[in-house]
Scaffold this motif. Sequence first.
Motif, PDB file in Angstrom:
ATOM      1  N   GLU A   1       0.777  -1.115   0.610  1.00 42.17           N
ATOM      2  CA  GLU A   1      -0.361  -0.121  -0.182  1.00 42.17           C
ATOM      3  C   GLU A   1       0.811   1.397  -0.301  1.00 42.17           C
ATOM      4  N   PHE A   2       1.866   1.693   0.655  1.00 43.96           N
ATOM      5  CA  PHE A   2       3.185   2.534   0.768  1.00 43.96           C
ATOM      6  C   PHE A   2       3.952   1.915  -0.772  1.00 43.96           C
ATOM      7  N   PHE A   3       3.980   1.518  -1.030  1.00 43.96           N
ATOM      8  CA  PHE A   3       4.345   1.427  -2.670  1.00 43.96           C
ATOM      9  C   PHE A   3       3.498   2.197  -3.313  1.00 43.96           C
ATOM     10  N   GLY A   4       2.039   1.346  -3.163  1.00 39.49           N
ATOM     11  CA  GLY A   4       1.196   1.535  -4.028  1.00 39.49           C
ATOM     12  C   GLY A   4       1.180   0.837  -5.323  1.00 39.49           C
ATOM     13  N   ASN A   5       1.566   0.091  -5.236  1.00 44.72           N
ATOM     14  CA  ASN A   5       1.481  -1.450  -6.423  1.00 44.72           C
ATOM     15  C   ASN A   5       1.463  -2.862  -5.826  1.00 44.72           C
ATOM     16  N   GLU A   6       1.731  -3.735  -6.123  1.00 42.26           N
ATOM     17  CA  GLU A   6       2.043  -5.224  -5.833  1.00 42.26           C
ATOM     18  C   GLU A   6       3.351  -5.792  -6.301  1.00 42.26           C
ATOM     19  N   ASN A   7       4.023  -4.864  -6.797  1.00 38.23           N
ATOM     20  CA  ASN A   7       5.673  -5.533  -6.810  1.00 38.23           C
ATOM     21  C   ASN A   7       6.334  -6.188  -5.889  1.00 38.23           C
ATOM     22  N   PRO A   8       6.938  -7.112  -5.584  1.00 36.72           N
ATOM     23  CA  PRO A   8       7.773  -7.719  -4.810  1.00 36.72           C
ATOM     24  C   PRO A   8       8.706  -6.619  -3.755  1.00 36.72           C
TER      25      PRO A   8
ATOM     26  N   ALA B   1      17.712   0.075  -7.492  1.00 37.21           N
ATOM     27  CA  ALA B   1      16.318   0.289  -7.752  1.00 37.21           C
ATOM     28  C   ALA B   1      16.173   1.252  -8.923  1.00 37.21           C
ATOM     29  N   LYS B   2      17.134   1.850  -9.681  1.00 34.37           N
ATOM     30  CA  LYS B   2      17.695   2.543 -10.647  1.00 34.37           C
ATOM     31  C   LYS B   2      17.159   1.129 -12.004  1.00 34.37           C
ATOM     32  N   MET B   3      17.736   0.070 -11.398  1.00 32.93           N
ATOM     33  CA  MET B   3      17.343  -1.188 -12.794  1.00 32.93           C
ATOM     34  C   MET B   3      16.085  -1.796 -12.737  1.00 32.93           C
ATOM     35  N   ASN B   4      15.442  -1.865 -11.680  1.00 28.40           N
ATOM     36  CA  ASN B   4      14.677  -2.349 -11.950  1.00 28.40           C
ATOM     37  C   ASN B   4      13.313  -1.437 -10.731  1.00 28.40           C
ATOM     38  N   SER B   5      12.648  -1.163 -11.843  1.00 30.16           N
ATOM     39  CA  SER B   5      11.789  -0.322 -11.687  1.00 30.16           C
ATOM     40  C   SER B   5      10.795  -1.340 -11.148  1.00 30.16           C
ATOM     41  N   ASP B   6      10.505  -1.932 -11.222  1.00 30.04           N
ATOM     42  CA  ASP B   6       9.148  -3.598 -11.535  1.00 30.04           C
ATOM     43  C   ASP B   6       9.668  -3.535  -9.498  1.00 30.04           C
ATOM     44  N   ILE B   7      10.262  -3.377  -8.974  1.00 28.92           N
ATOM     45  CA  ILE B   7      10.569  -4.394  -7.741  1.00 28.92           C
ATOM     46  C   ILE B   7      10.820  -2.784  -6.783  1.00 28.92           C
ATOM     47  N   ASN B   8      10.387  -2.971  -5.557  1.00 29.67           N
ATOM     48  CA  ASN B   8      10.678  -2.032  -4.796  1.00 29.67           C
ATOM     49  C   ASN B   8      11.409  -2.083  -3.962  1.00 29.67           C
ATOM     50  N   TYR B   9      12.378  -1.220  -3.204  1.00 30.09           N
ATOM     51  CA  TYR B   9      13.454  -1.278  -2.455  1.00 30.09           C
ATOM     52  C   TYR B   9      13.035  -1.411  -1.201  1.00 30.09           C
TER      53      TYR B   9
ATOM     54  N   ALA C   1      23.780   8.577   1.746  1.00 24.43           N
ATOM     55  CA  ALA C   1      22.827   7.530   0.848  1.00 24.43           C
ATOM     56  C   ALA C   1      21.416   8.753  -0.011  1.00 24.43           C
ATOM     57  N   LEU C   2      20.709   9.557   1.402  1.00 26.33           N
ATOM     58  CA  LEU C   2      19.629  10.842   1.439  1.00 26.33           C
ATOM     59  C   LEU C   2      20.492  12.144  -0.045  1.00 26.33           C
ATOM     60  N   GLU C   3      22.317  12.280   0.500  1.00 28.82           N
ATOM     61  CA  GLU C   3      22.574  13.421  -0.054  1.00 28.82           C
ATOM     62  C   GLU C   3      22.475  12.509  -1.638  1.00 28.82           C
ATOM     63  N   LYS C   4      21.843  11.812  -1.944  1.00 29.20           N
ATOM     64  CA  LYS C   4      22.492  10.821  -3.360  1.00 29.20           C
ATOM     65  C   LYS C   4      21.438  10.803  -3.658  1.00 29.20           C
ATOM     66  N   ARG C   5      19.668  10.296  -2.709  1.00 29.53           N
ATOM     67  CA  ARG C   5      18.565   9.850  -2.958  1.00 29.53           C
ATOM     68  C   ARG C   5      18.374  11.207  -4.322  1.00 29.53           C
ATOM     69  N   PRO C   6      17.924  12.017  -4.363  1.00 30.34           N
ATOM     70  CA  PRO C   6      17.184  12.585  -4.856  1.00 30.34           C
ATOM     71  C   PRO C   6      17.255  12.894  -6.606  1.00 30.34           C
ATOM     72  N   GLU C   7      19.218  12.505  -6.723  1.00 31.20           N
ATOM     73  CA  GLU C   7      19.151  11.942  -8.141  1.00 31.20           C
ATOM     74  C   GLU C   7      18.567  10.866  -9.344  1.00 31.20           C
ATOM     75  N   LEU C   8      18.073  10.455  -7.252  1.00 35.37           N
ATOM     76  CA  LEU C   8      17.302   9.116  -8.444  1.00 35.37           C
ATOM     77  C   LEU C   8      15.778   9.648  -8.700  1.00 35.37           C
ATOM     78  N   GLU C   9      15.663   9.154 -10.111  1.00 45.43           N
ATOM     79  CA  GLU C   9      14.310   9.951  -9.897  1.00 45.43           C
ATOM     80  C   GLU C   9      12.978   8.837  -9.935  1.00 45.43           C
ATOM     81  N   THR C  10      13.124   7.532  -9.357  1.00 45.81           N
ATOM     82  CA  THR C  10      12.864   6.828  -8.757  1.00 45.81           C
ATOM     83  C   THR C  10      10.959   6.665  -7.208  1.00 45.81           C
ATOM     84  N   LYS C  11      10.308   6.293  -7.267  1.00 46.32           N
ATOM     85  CA  LYS C  11       9.121   5.693  -6.322  1.00 46.32           C
ATOM     86  C   LYS C  11       9.152   4.644  -5.518  1.00 46.32           C
TER      87      LYS C  11
END
Length: 214
Positions: A35-42, A59-67, A80-90
């Motif tokens: 529910e948090f991620f908003g999908n049924e992905n592993p 996370a960048k390589m596998n958009s169909d998996i939640n991490y 890690a947080l300093e680099k996280r905004p560079e990743l445009e993934t949810k």
Amino acid sequence: MRLRNVKGSRETIAANDYAMHLPEEYESYKGRWKEFFGNENPIHIEIGMGKGQFIMELAKMNSDINYIGIEKYSSVLVRALEKRPELETKNLIFIRMDAEDIVKVFDKDEIDRIYLNFSDPWPKDRHAKRRLTSTQFLSKYNQFLQPDGKVIFKTDNRPLFDFSLEQVEEAGWTLENHTFDLHNSEFIKGNVMTEYETKFVAEGKPICRMVISR
Ligand code: SAM
């Protein structure tokens, strides 16, 4: 591991959208992470993610998996947080917590894979149960790992690896495969390097890896 206190790191984490640090927040998602991620992905987690190089790459390589990356120390997680905004993934969130309490965060069958990379060795016998591959931790993982889920563990530390092989057997888990020299083995294909791994490989140290299941 020697830790340098990073001033303001707790406050940075508290104010960041990509990290959780309050037990009442991350424990409230137990059984509701899809529910948090908003999908049924592993959902795959890394315990002891450090500065996050490995999990951010996945996370960048596998958009169909939640991490979910878990790290005990604010001073490390903040890097890690300093680099996280560079990743445009949810599909990636971090939790600052001690994995001792991990069963309060994930419900039965909620997690599909657990990565343990270069976990702290806790060399003293009296601290053996703190090792993330001890039977104590395997029994925690048992409570939330999918029946066909896997734990994948990499380390340069041969005594810790040998201890882990014994613990796998003692816990009645299945050793699916293992190598004492990942980078010169058939298992190297598709390997994503962690921060520590990059350093150890450059020093010429062999990397051990095991894949275990129940
Ligand atoms: N996985 C990263 C890598 O391979 O580059 C970092 C490896 S570092 C040696 C181990 C990390 O695990 C440290 O950042 C440490 O703070 C974290 N850690 C150790 N015990 C932990 C625990 N019980 N819960 C959460 N994180 C832990």
